[in-house]
Design a protein around this motif. Structure first.
Motif, short mmCIF file in Angstrom:
data_model
loop_
_atom_site.label_atom_id
_atom_site.label_comp_id
_atom_site.label_asym_id
_atom_site.label_seq_id
_atom_site.Cartn_x
_atom_site.Cartn_y
_atom_site.Cartn_z
N PRO A 108 -4.92 14.96 6.55
CA PRO A 108 -6.26 15.14 5.97
C PRO A 108 -7.37 15.05 7.02
O PRO A 108 -7.25 14.31 7.99
CB PRO A 108 -6.36 13.96 4.99
N HIS A 110 -0.32 10.53 4.20
CA HIS A 110 -0.78 10.12 5.53
C HIS A 110 -0.70 8.60 5.68
O HIS A 110 -0.20 8.08 6.69
CB HIS A 110 -2.23 10.60 5.71
N ILE A 111 -1.16 7.89 4.66
CA ILE A 111 -1.12 6.41 4.71
C ILE A 111 0.33 5.92 4.80
O ILE A 111 0.65 5.06 5.62
CB ILE A 111 -1.84 5.83 3.47
N PHE A 130 -4.74 11.62 0.61
CA PHE A 130 -4.46 10.81 1.80
C PHE A 130 -3.20 9.97 1.67
O PHE A 130 -2.85 9.23 2.57
CB PHE A 130 -5.58 9.82 2.13
N GLY A 131 -2.55 10.01 0.52
CA GLY A 131 -1.45 9.08 0.26
C GLY A 131 -0.30 9.22 1.24
O GLY A 131 0.21 8.22 1.76
N ARG A 188 1.66 6.39 8.27
CA ARG A 188 1.05 5.50 9.25
C ARG A 188 1.58 4.07 9.14
O ARG A 188 1.62 3.35 10.12
CB ARG A 188 -0.49 5.49 9.08
N LEU A 189 1.93 3.66 7.92
CA LEU A 189 2.28 2.24 7.71
C LEU A 189 3.77 1.94 7.85
O LEU A 189 4.14 0.81 8.14
CB LEU A 189 1.82 1.79 6.32
N LYS A 235 0.99 11.08 -10.63
CA LYS A 235 -0.04 12.13 -10.74
C LYS A 235 0.51 13.54 -10.51
O LYS A 235 0.05 14.48 -11.14
CB LYS A 235 -1.17 11.87 -9.75
N THR A 279 1.91 6.40 -7.00
CA THR A 279 0.75 7.15 -7.50
C THR A 279 1.00 8.65 -7.40
O THR A 279 0.68 9.41 -8.32
CB THR A 279 -0.53 6.75 -6.72
N VAL A 308 0.84 -1.20 0.00
CA VAL A 308 0.00 0.00 0.00
C VAL A 308 0.88 1.25 0.00
O VAL A 308 0.66 2.19 -0.78
CB VAL A 308 -0.97 0.00 1.21
N ALA A 318 -11.49 13.86 -3.82
CA ALA A 318 -11.21 12.43 -3.91
C ALA A 318 -9.80 12.05 -3.49
O ALA A 318 -9.48 10.87 -3.44
CB ALA A 318 -11.46 11.95 -5.33
N GLY A 319 -8.93 13.00 -3.19
CA GLY A 319 -7.55 12.61 -2.92
C GLY A 319 -6.93 13.36 -1.77
O GLY A 319 -7.60 14.13 -1.08
N ASP A 356 2.61 1.74 -3.36
CA ASP A 356 1.57 2.15 -4.33
C ASP A 356 1.26 3.64 -4.18
O ASP A 356 1.20 4.39 -5.16
CB ASP A 356 0.32 1.29 -4.06
N GLU A 357 1.09 4.08 -2.93
CA GLU A 357 0.76 5.51 -2.69
C GLU A 357 1.90 6.41 -3.17
O GLU A 357 1.66 7.47 -3.77
CB GLU A 357 0.51 5.76 -1.20
#
Lengths: 147, 120
Positions: A95, A112-113, A109-110, A116-117, A54, A50, A43, A106-107, A46-47
């Motif tokens: 966020p 932040h994730i 949070f990447g 956290r991980l 983008k 992404t 995850v 729609a976006g 991926d974030e």
């Protein structure tokens, strides 16, 4: 201390995210991470990818991004490298999902994730090269979700 | 090739969307199209069945965020059911259980709309 490095270069397109996740899964499983940690790596990487696709490259599929996995005896670091617009982490704010829902956004949070991980998330820029380094220890006590 | 698909099941008052595969920044547009289709057909009460959803990133979560207010303003909602633990945990990281009803079974999700499956 011995270490192994694996690298993958893909075009800057979301169509390659699945291949990046498979690459991360293969090598973090081999390195002995738990299913939970493997999912967390997938995850987080991926974030990061992404965000590069983008924001750093703004959807330009002619650009490339490099993903390197470095396995140490006690941890794994995944480096995602690009030559696009650099990210300024100091400008980033946590966020508020209620606020974002109100704005129908729609976006956002990447980062932040990722934070956290992973045990460490570092951003560097040298010349034209930007790099985000995601590190997790094999005995990580990070109890945040996923996996 | 996309590793994600959405199946539609229509009840009398609730639309159930079955999500299959991996939901990321590449496939999120397919979920968005599915929710837009429901909205365009005036089906504002949506249950997401996530039993076969193998993966989600923030791009997938963002689709729910983008439509929830509009659906609620129209008298509807999105209720989420049957998520695998690894997928639920991504929702949980961002505090989604505070914003969405996330329940164990599709039946519970439908009942949250105040209807029983026999009615639907």
């Amino acid at each position: 201390m011995g270490r192994s490095t694996y690298s993958l270069t893909v075009p800057s397109s979301t169509r390659y995210l699945e291949a990046v996740r498979s690459f991360v899964e293969k090598h973090t499983v081999e390195a002995g991470f738990s299913n939970r940690s493997v999912e967390q790596f997938k995850v987080a990487v991926d974030e990061a990818c992404t965000n590069v696709i983008k924001h750093a490259y703004r959807g330009d599929e002619a650009c490339k991004l490099d993903v390197s996995i470095i396995i140490f005896s006690d941890r794994c670091t995944v480096c995602i490298r690009d030559e696009g617009q650099s990210f300024q982490p100091r400008e980033y704010h946590e966020p508020d999902i209620f606020e974002l829902a109100k704005k129908r956004q729609a976006g956002g949070f990447g980062v932040h994730i990722m934070r956290r991980l992973m045990d460490h998330v570092e951003y560097t820029s040298e010349g034209d090269i930007n790099e985000v380094r995601l590190t997790k220890y094999l005995d990580s006590h990070n109890q945040n979700g996923v996996g | 090739m996309s590793n994600f698909s959405v199946g539609f099941r229509s009840g009398s008052s609730v639309e159930v969307l079955d999500l299959n595969g991996e939901l990321d920044a590449h496939t999120a547009s397919e979920l968005e199209a599915a929710i837009q289709k429901c909205r365009d057909e005036q089906k504002h009460r949506i249950v997401i069945n996530g039993a076969n959803l193998q993966y989600i990133s923030s791009a997938g979560l963002g689709v729910f965020m983008a439509y929830i207010e509009e659906l609620r303003d129209s008298g509807g909602d999105i209720k989420i059911a049957a998520l695998q633990p690894k997928v639920f945990n991504v929702f949980d990281l961002l505090g989604f259980p505070m914003l969405f009803d996330i329940v164990d079974t599709e039946k519970e999700a439908i009942e949250k709309f105040g209807v029983t499956q026999a009615d639907d």
